[in-house]
Design a protein around this motif. Structure first.
Motif, PDB file in Angstrom:
ATOM      1  N   UNK A 126       0.821  -1.211   0.000  1.00 59.93           N
ATOM      2  CA  UNK A 126       0.000   0.000   0.000  1.00 59.93           C
ATOM      3  C   UNK A 126       0.861   1.271   0.000  1.00 59.93           C
ATOM      4  N   UNK A 172       2.877   1.781  -3.352  1.00 64.29           N
ATOM      5  CA  UNK A 172       2.021   2.112  -4.492  1.00 64.29           C
ATOM      6  C   UNK A 172       1.503   3.540  -4.362  1.00 64.29           C
ATOM      7  N   UNK A 173       1.176   3.919  -3.135  1.00 64.06           N
ATOM      8  CA  UNK A 173       0.711   5.288  -2.923  1.00 64.06           C
ATOM      9  C   UNK A 173       1.785   6.298  -3.328  1.00 64.06           C
ATOM     10  N   UNK A 204       2.240   6.570  -7.020  1.00 62.02           N
ATOM     11  CA  UNK A 204       1.193   7.383  -7.643  1.00 62.02           C
ATOM     12  C   UNK A 204       1.543   8.869  -7.566  1.00 62.02           C
ATOM     13  N   UNK A 236      -4.045 -14.539  -2.234  1.00 62.49           N
ATOM     14  CA  UNK A 236      -4.859 -13.331  -2.109  1.00 62.49           C
ATOM     15  C   UNK A 236      -4.337 -12.405  -1.035  1.00 62.49           C
ATOM     16  N   UNK A 237      -3.068 -12.604  -0.645  1.00 57.33           N
ATOM     17  CA  UNK A 237      -2.495 -11.759   0.394  1.00 57.33           C
ATOM     18  C   UNK A 237      -1.498 -10.743  -0.153  1.00 57.33           C
ATOM     19  N   UNK A 238      -1.415 -10.659  -1.473  1.00 58.11           N
ATOM     20  CA  UNK A 238      -0.565  -9.634  -2.072  1.00 58.11           C
ATOM     21  C   UNK A 238      -1.222  -9.176  -3.362  1.00 58.11           C
ATOM     22  N   UNK A 239      -1.161  -7.860  -3.614  1.00 59.13           N
ATOM     23  CA  UNK A 239      -1.763  -7.343  -4.841  1.00 59.13           C
ATOM     24  C   UNK A 239      -1.032  -7.911  -6.057  1.00 59.13           C
ATOM     25  N   UNK A 240      -1.800  -8.244  -7.065  1.00 57.71           N
ATOM     26  CA  UNK A 240      -1.215  -8.819  -8.274  1.00 57.71           C
ATOM     27  C   UNK A 240      -0.760  -7.711  -9.224  1.00 57.71           C
ATOM     28  N   UNK A 248      -3.728  -5.785 -10.320  1.00 57.27           N
ATOM     29  CA  UNK A 248      -4.233  -4.877  -9.285  1.00 57.27           C
ATOM     30  C   UNK A 248      -3.459  -3.564  -9.289  1.00 57.27           C
ATOM     31  N   UNK A 252      -3.883  -1.504 -12.525  1.00 56.36           N
ATOM     32  CA  UNK A 252      -5.226  -0.912 -12.556  1.00 56.36           C
ATOM     33  C   UNK A 252      -5.267   0.378 -11.730  1.00 56.36           C
ATOM     34  N   UNK A 253      -4.626   0.336 -10.568  1.00 60.70           N
ATOM     35  CA  UNK A 253      -4.637   1.498  -9.683  1.00 60.70           C
ATOM     36  C   UNK A 253      -3.783   2.634 -10.239  1.00 60.70           C
ATOM     37  N   UNK A 254      -2.578   2.299 -10.720  1.00 59.97           N
ATOM     38  CA  UNK A 254      -1.653   3.355 -11.144  1.00 59.97           C
ATOM     39  C   UNK A 254      -1.892   3.809 -12.585  1.00 59.97           C
ATOM     40  N   UNK A 295      -6.558 -28.905  -9.383  1.00 63.67           N
ATOM     41  CA  UNK A 295      -7.339 -27.687  -9.610  1.00 63.67           C
ATOM     42  C   UNK A 295      -8.298 -27.836 -10.771  1.00 63.67           C
ATOM     43  N   UNK A 336      -9.807 -11.822   1.242  1.00 59.99           N
ATOM     44  CA  UNK A 336      -8.371 -11.716   1.042  1.00 59.99           C
ATOM     45  C   UNK A 336      -7.877 -10.325   1.436  1.00 59.99           C
ATOM     46  N   UNK A 337      -6.687 -10.299   2.013  1.00 57.12           N
ATOM     47  CA  UNK A 337      -6.141  -9.023   2.499  1.00 57.12           C
ATOM     48  C   UNK A 337      -5.748  -8.110   1.343  1.00 57.12           C
ATOM     49  N   UNK A 338      -5.530  -8.711   0.161  1.00 57.67           N
ATOM     50  CA  UNK A 338      -5.140  -7.844  -0.958  1.00 57.67           C
ATOM     51  C   UNK A 338      -6.310  -6.963  -1.396  1.00 57.67           C
ATOM     52  N   UNK A 357      -6.188   1.662  -0.657  1.00 56.34           N
ATOM     53  CA  UNK A 357      -5.361   2.438  -1.580  1.00 56.34           C
ATOM     54  C   UNK A 357      -6.202   3.351  -2.458  1.00 56.34           C
ATOM     55  N   UNK A 404      -5.862   7.332  -2.564  1.00 52.59           N
ATOM     56  CA  UNK A 404      -5.404   7.984  -3.794  1.00 52.59           C
ATOM     57  C   UNK A 404      -6.395   9.030  -4.299  1.00 52.59           C
TER      58      UNK A 404
END
Lengths: 262, 93
Positions: free
Chosen positions: A146, A149-150, A153, A182-186, A189, A192-194, A262, B13-15, B22, B26
């Motif tokens: 977080x 990434x902030x 930006x 799911x414990x780290x932004x991909x 992700x 998409x944000x930046x 899977x 999920x924490x992400x 975020x 932002x």
């Protein structure tokens, strides 16, 4: 067409110096003439990452203040004769140079080198303004956290305000196991944000620590996965279309079994 | 169904938490809008609206948040304001 590329991030400790060293070395390995400029005055580190700390006589401030000629301050790499380092001064601070002086310096380096890679200090103050002053292009390094990434930006906004349009993103220290959980932004992700183009994804890799211990950038190690990621990035900088590495290629036996279910 | 998730309980999920936090941070960073600025804006809006009607200043809720855009599936920042009216008497003056 010779280029000045600044490596920046806003937040400290996300891997700017490591990225600069690896991209620079990799470009030199591919035969380009490269100079690495350490713009982090007062906290120089690119010299130790490159393993050149014992060879420093003059630094960037000596060049700017006219205590020596530019050529005298450039340190030739141990292995690649087409790779040079212009070290930062350790005993001065960021105010010792101005954006104008930096721009002039970049322009004189442009005559002799195909790629001028500038390692920018953390922060958004004077040091950042100096580092980006002479740059044609910018690469923003971030990690999938977080805070990083902030800050990335914010840096993207500031780069664009200084007419450095379309900076490229490097996502560093990605841990595939955590992304899957799911414990780290991909990658998706973060992009998409930046909302900027990504030029490389570097896995979190022990070989980076090992290579910094020895002062040998990881790109020299054929087996290093982070090194491979950096080699790909430098090829993309040269305009080659290289597909992104599969971060899971080193899947363990157990993971392969898991995949089958899977 | 995922083999591993069959055995582990499904927790959010924490992400996603990271992403949501975020995005909100932002919006404020990009708008360059501090709580101080928002407070000033609030005071000004109260002043203007009070010329026309009685509003409940204590219940007034104003914030910068996000909403999904009408023409694309992206989210866009919005200034959200909920301003309860006490009476519209002033209008008839």
């Amino acid at each position: 067409m010779n280029e000045v590329i600044v490596i920046t991030s806003g937040k400290g400790g996300v891997g700017k110096t490591t990225t600069s060293a690896n991209i620079g070395t990799s470009l030199a390995m591919d035969g380009h003439s490269v100079v690495l400029v350490d713009a982090d005055i007062g906290l120089r580190n690119l010299d130790v990452i490159m393993g050149l700390e014992n060879r420093i006589v003059y630094d960037i401030i000596d060049v700017i203040e006219g205590n020596c000629r530019l050529k005298q301050a450039l340190i030739k790499d141990k292995q690649y004769p087409n790779l040079f380092l212009l070290p930062a001064a350790q005993t001065r601070d960021k105010d010792a140079i101005s954006p104008d002086q930096m721009q002039k310096l970049c322009n004189s380096l442009r005559n002799d080198f195909e790629y001028i890679i500038i390692d920018c200090p953390a922060g958004i103050e004077q040091g950042f303004k100096n580092a980006i002053a002479g740059a044609d292009k910018a690469i923003v390094v971030t990690t999938p956290e977080v805070s990083a990434v902030r800050d990335a930006d914010r840096i993207i906004g500031l780069l664009e305000a200084h007419d450095l349009r379309n900076p490229k993103l490097i996502l560093n220290r990605v841990r595939v196991d955590m992304v899957k959980r799911g414990d780290m932004m991909s990658i998706e992700d973060v992009t998409e944000i930046l909302a900027i183009d990504i030029i490389g994804v570097v896995p979190d890799d022990e070989s980076i620590v090992i290579s910094s211990n020895c002062g040998e950038p990881a790109v020299k190690d054929e087996k290093s996965r982070a090194g491979q990621a950096f080699r790909n990035i430098s090829k993309r900088i040269c305009g080659e279309d290289i597909s992104f590495i599969n971060l899971e290629e080193n899947a363990t036996f157990f993971n392969k079994i898991k995949k089958m279910f899977k | 169904m995922d083999f591993s998730s069959f055995f582990s309980r499904k927790a959010p999920s924490t992400k996603d938490t990271a992403k949501d936090r975020l995005k909100l941070v932002l919006i404020h960073d990009r708008a360059n809008c501090s709580t101080q600025v928002l407070e000033m804006l609030k005071t000004d809006i109260i002043k203007v609206i009070s010329n026309y009607m009685d509003i409940d200043e204590d219940e007034l809720d104003m914030q910068i948040t996000q909403t999904s855009s009408e023409d694309s599936n992206k989210t866009v920042p919005v200034l959200y304001a909920n301003i309860p009216i006490k009476s519209i008497r002033k209008l008839q003056k």
